[in-house]
Design a protein around this motif. Structure first.
Motif, short mmCIF file in Angstrom:
data_model
loop_
_atom_site.label_atom_id
_atom_site.label_comp_id
_atom_site.label_asym_id
_atom_site.label_seq_id
_atom_site.Cartn_x
_atom_site.Cartn_y
_atom_site.Cartn_z
N SER A 76 22.26 22.08 24.34
CA SER A 76 21.50 21.47 23.25
C SER A 76 22.38 21.14 22.04
CB SER A 76 20.36 22.39 22.81
OG SER A 76 20.87 23.65 22.37
N GLU A 77 23.64 21.58 22.07
CA GLU A 77 24.58 21.29 20.98
C GLU A 77 25.49 20.10 21.29
OE1 GLU A 77 25.25 25.68 18.99
OE2 GLU A 77 26.14 25.33 20.97
N ILE A 78 25.30 19.50 22.44
CA ILE A 78 26.12 18.36 22.86
C ILE A 78 25.36 17.06 22.63
CG2 ILE A 78 27.25 17.23 24.82
CD1 ILE A 78 28.69 19.76 23.87
N VAL A 79 25.90 16.20 21.77
CA VAL A 79 25.31 14.89 21.49
C VAL A 79 26.31 13.83 21.95
CG1 VAL A 79 24.46 13.32 19.71
CG2 VAL A 79 24.02 15.78 19.51
N PHE A 80 25.87 12.93 22.81
CA PHE A 80 26.77 11.91 23.33
C PHE A 80 26.84 10.71 22.38
CE2 PHE A 80 25.45 14.00 27.42
CZ PHE A 80 26.68 14.61 27.64
N THR A 81 28.06 10.22 22.17
CA THR A 81 28.32 9.11 21.25
C THR A 81 29.15 8.05 21.96
OG1 THR A 81 30.43 9.97 20.42
CG2 THR A 81 28.42 10.81 19.37
#
Length: 380
Positions: free
Chosen positions: A61-66
């Motif tokens: 839940s702490e991984i945001v894809f950019t």
């Protein structure tokens, strides 16, 4: 070909390319679609998120894809500033950040935020005492490069994290684009709240990246629209690129464990060789720098001329950050280090990978010495 511009971009691993093609062919559906093909893509996306989280020792839940480092830095810096401006409008960074961070802070200054740019010494490093003195009750963010993209200088992230643990309302952002896979950075242990990673700097593909956002940290999103990425980053995810990035991250971390000494060996070989070439001044500190970046200046030689001379010998190097390389003029980073206009205007950067060999480095040093000698004769 001898490629020494790995800080600009890296050659994708073959396994990464194979993964991208396979996922593009078989799992092309939109992961937000409700049908079974969308579900397959969503499951694959979730697997990649869990894999990356495990490798970074954080939670999915702490991984945001950019889309990469530039977006990640903009998202972290502007996202924190706009979300938390009611609590304070003071931000802390340095004058030696990557352009994507530095220009984000300049934009925020034009919108009423106050930014403290911490000075650096002649090695490019920040003083912990300066950081302590700069923190105020209205400070909401400290943002730092881990590894400087031009000189390889390491900032004392661990010590900064210790300081900021005493200021729990101040968010800590680390740009780890150049450090990932070369210099260990335990995100949780160092108290980092946000961390930027780019796939194409770790032998992944361009157009993909990760912003680690610690659970509980809220951001004002740059992009609005859909509810993707925990409502922090709207837009259809690049599933093939993301799955490929997970593969690249796994491989480069394995290589770091197995081959880090090799990078250190060829760095020492480069440094020793460069010291023996007349009119070269080395800008990268021998201690306190990453194992894969060396910056040096050649007196009275335009770096573009030397780059083209090496290019003709199938050797590829650069002047500075690829994002700024076509601007010309003196390096902002080297000027901030107090190295002067002459050195800042004549600098070159060599950046290695785990694939470079001692034999390649020896050849590069020989060619460099010969080309510099030839250029000096022409200039007389």
């Amino acid at each position: 070909m001898i490629y020494l511009d790995n800080s600009a971009t890296t050659k994708p691993y073959k396994e990464v390319l194979d993964t991208f093609v396979t996922v593009s062919e078989k799992y092309f559906a939109n992961p937000s679609s409700l049908h079974s093909k969308g579900g397959e893509a969503e499951n694959l996306l979730g697997q990649a998120r869990r894999s990356i989280a495990q490798l970074l020792h954080v939670t999915p839940s702490e991984i945001v894809f950019t889309s990469g480092g530039t977006e990640g830095n903009n998202m972290a810096i502007k996202g924190i500033a706009f979300q938390h401006q009611n609590r304070g409008k003071h931000l802390i960074t340095t004058g030696v950040e990557h352009a994507s961070s530095y220009e984000s802070f300049q934009l925020l200054e034009s919108q009423g935020f106050e930014v403290t740019y911490l000075p650096v010494d002649e090695t490019g490093s920040v003083s912990i005492e300066d950081l302590k003195k700069s923190i105020r009750p209205e400070t909401i963010l400290v943002s730092m490069l881990h590894v400087n993209n031009e000189t390889g200088t390491l900032q004392p992230i661990k010590e900064m994290g210790e300081v900021l643990k005493e200021h729990p309302k101040v968010f800590f952002h680390v740009d780890n684009v150049q450090g990932m896979g070369k210099v260990h950075l335990p995100i949780k242990e160092y108290g980092v709240d946000l961390c930027t990673i780019s796939a194409h700097k770790i032998h992944g593909l361009k157009g993909t990246g990760v912003l680690y956002v610690k659970n509980g940290v809220t951001l004002s999103p740059l992009f609005t629209g859909g509810e993707q990425e925990f409502r922090k980053r709207a837009g259809t995810e690049n599933v093939a690129g993301i799955v490929s990035m997970a593969k690249a991250l796994r491989i480069i971390l394995q290589e770091m464990n197995a081959k880090k000494d090799h990078l250190i060996t060829i760095k020492k070989q480069l440094l020793n060789g460069l010291k023996n070439i007349e009119d070269i001044e080395i800008n990268t500190p021998e201690d306190g720098s990453a194992p894969h970046i060396i910056n040096f200046s050649v007196k009275n030689v335009k770096p573009e001329v030397l780059i083209h001379a090496l290019d003709e010998k199938d050797i590829y190097v650069s002047t500075r950050s690829a994002c700024s390389s076509k601007q010309g003029g003196a390096s902002r980073i080297l000027l901030q280090m107090g190295l002067g206009e002459q050195r800042a205007s004549t600098a070159l950067r060599l950046s290695t990978s785990y694939d470079n060999t001692k034999e390649e480095i020896e050849l590069v040093l020989q060619v460099l010495q010969k080309e510099i000698t030839n250029l000096k004769k022409v200039m007389r």
